[in-house]
Scaffold this motif. Structure first.
Motif, short mmCIF file in Angstrom:
data_model
loop_
_atom_site.label_atom_id
_atom_site.label_comp_id
_atom_site.label_asym_id
_atom_site.label_seq_id
_atom_site.Cartn_x
_atom_site.Cartn_y
_atom_site.Cartn_z
N GLU A 198 -3.19 0.17 38.91
CA GLU A 198 -2.18 0.80 39.32
C GLU A 198 -1.36 1.47 38.20
O GLU A 198 -0.64 2.43 38.36
CB GLU A 198 -1.47 -0.28 39.97
N LYS A 199 -1.20 0.71 37.01
CA LYS A 199 -0.59 1.28 35.96
C LYS A 199 -1.01 2.61 35.45
O LYS A 199 -0.15 3.64 35.29
CB LYS A 199 -0.28 0.10 34.67
N GLN A 200 -2.36 2.77 35.22
CA GLN A 200 -2.89 3.75 34.79
C GLN A 200 -2.59 5.14 35.80
O GLN A 200 -2.27 5.98 35.29
CB GLN A 200 -4.46 3.70 34.55
N THR A 201 -2.53 4.70 37.07
CA THR A 201 -2.33 5.82 38.01
C THR A 201 -0.98 6.29 37.72
O THR A 201 -0.74 7.55 37.96
CB THR A 201 -2.68 5.37 39.56
N SER A 202 -0.07 5.35 37.59
CA SER A 202 1.53 5.56 37.52
C SER A 202 1.44 6.50 35.99
O SER A 202 2.14 7.54 36.31
CB SER A 202 2.23 4.34 37.20
N VAL A 203 0.94 6.28 35.19
CA VAL A 203 0.91 7.02 33.86
C VAL A 203 0.45 8.49 34.10
O VAL A 203 0.84 9.33 33.66
CB VAL A 203 0.40 6.04 32.88
N ASP A 204 -0.83 8.42 34.78
CA ASP A 204 -1.47 9.49 34.97
C ASP A 204 -0.47 10.61 35.93
O ASP A 204 -0.24 11.68 35.65
CB ASP A 204 -2.83 9.30 35.52
N ASP A 205 0.21 9.94 36.71
CA ASP A 205 1.06 10.69 37.84
C ASP A 205 2.19 11.43 36.85
O ASP A 205 2.70 12.53 37.06
CB ASP A 205 1.59 9.84 38.94
N MET A 206 2.68 10.51 35.94
CA MET A 206 3.83 10.90 35.15
C MET A 206 3.34 12.00 34.30
O MET A 206 4.27 13.11 34.12
CB MET A 206 4.41 9.76 34.27
N ALA A 207 2.13 11.94 33.88
CA ALA A 207 1.56 12.89 32.96
C ALA A 207 1.54 14.33 33.52
O ALA A 207 1.97 15.25 33.05
CB ALA A 207 0.38 12.56 32.25
N VAL A 208 0.98 14.28 34.95
CA VAL A 208 0.78 15.37 35.53
C VAL A 208 2.31 16.04 35.91
O VAL A 208 2.58 17.28 35.74
CB VAL A 208 0.13 15.46 36.90
N ASN A 209 3.32 15.20 36.26
CA ASN A 209 4.57 15.78 36.55
C ASN A 209 5.39 16.20 35.43
O ASN A 209 5.95 17.19 35.36
CB ASN A 209 5.42 14.48 36.99
#
Length: 66
Positions: free
Chosen positions: A51-62
Protein backbone atom coordinates in the motif's frame (compact mmCIF):
# COMPACT_ATOMS: atom_id res chain seq x y z
CA UNK A 1 -7.29 -62.03 35.26
CA UNK A 2 -10.68 -61.15 33.99
CA UNK A 3 -11.23 -59.62 30.62
CA UNK A 4 -12.08 -56.25 32.18
CA UNK A 5 -8.84 -56.22 34.18
CA UNK A 6 -6.83 -57.15 31.10
CA UNK A 7 -8.41 -54.26 29.21
CA UNK A 8 -7.54 -51.85 32.02
CA UNK A 9 -3.93 -53.06 32.12
CA UNK A 10 -3.65 -52.85 28.35
CA UNK A 11 -5.19 -49.37 28.32
CA UNK A 12 -2.81 -48.17 31.03
CA UNK A 13 0.19 -49.62 29.21
CA UNK A 14 -0.89 -48.05 25.95
CA UNK A 15 -1.35 -44.64 27.61
CA UNK A 16 2.11 -44.92 29.14
CA UNK A 17 3.74 -45.83 25.84
CA UNK A 18 1.94 -43.12 23.88
CA UNK A 19 2.61 -40.32 26.38
CA UNK A 20 5.96 -39.26 24.83
CA UNK A 21 4.31 -39.08 21.42
CA UNK A 22 1.45 -37.00 22.83
CA UNK A 23 3.93 -34.59 24.42
CA UNK A 24 5.86 -34.25 21.19
CA UNK A 25 2.68 -33.59 19.21
CA UNK A 26 1.69 -30.90 21.69
CA UNK A 27 5.08 -29.20 21.22
CA UNK A 28 4.73 -29.43 17.44
CA UNK A 29 1.26 -27.91 17.58
CA UNK A 30 2.57 -25.06 19.73
CA UNK A 31 5.38 -24.44 17.27
CA UNK A 32 2.95 -24.52 14.38
CA UNK A 33 0.80 -21.91 16.10
CA UNK A 34 3.83 -19.63 16.54
CA UNK A 35 4.74 -20.05 12.87
CA UNK A 36 1.18 -19.28 11.81
CA UNK A 37 1.17 -16.10 13.90
CA UNK A 38 4.50 -15.01 12.41
CA UNK A 39 3.28 -15.74 8.89
CA UNK A 40 0.18 -13.65 9.55
CA UNK A 41 2.38 -10.79 10.75
CA UNK A 42 4.59 -11.05 7.66
CA UNK A 43 1.52 -11.08 5.41
CA UNK A 44 0.16 -7.95 7.09
CA UNK A 45 3.52 -6.20 6.75
CA UNK A 46 3.76 -7.10 3.05
CA UNK A 47 0.25 -5.75 2.47
CA UNK A 48 1.16 -2.57 4.35
CA UNK A 49 4.38 -2.16 2.37
CA UNK A 50 2.50 -2.71 -0.90
CA UNK A 51 0.00 0.00 0.00
CA UNK A 52 2.81 2.41 0.86
CA UNK A 53 4.67 1.60 -2.35
CA UNK A 54 1.52 2.26 -4.37
CA UNK A 55 1.14 5.60 -2.62
CA UNK A 56 4.77 6.52 -3.35
CA UNK A 57 4.38 5.47 -6.97
CA UNK A 58 1.26 7.62 -7.30
CA UNK A 59 3.09 10.62 -5.81
CA UNK A 60 5.98 10.09 -8.23
CA UNK A 61 3.62 10.03 -11.20
CA UNK A 62 1.81 13.15 -9.98
CA UNK A 63 5.04 15.05 -9.37
CA UNK A 64 6.38 14.14 -12.81
CA UNK A 65 3.25 15.58 -14.43
CA UNK A 66 3.59 18.87 -12.60
Amino acid sequence: MENKELMQVFSSLLDEKLQPMNERLERLEGGQQVLTERLDNVSKQVANNTEKQTSVDDMAVNSSRA
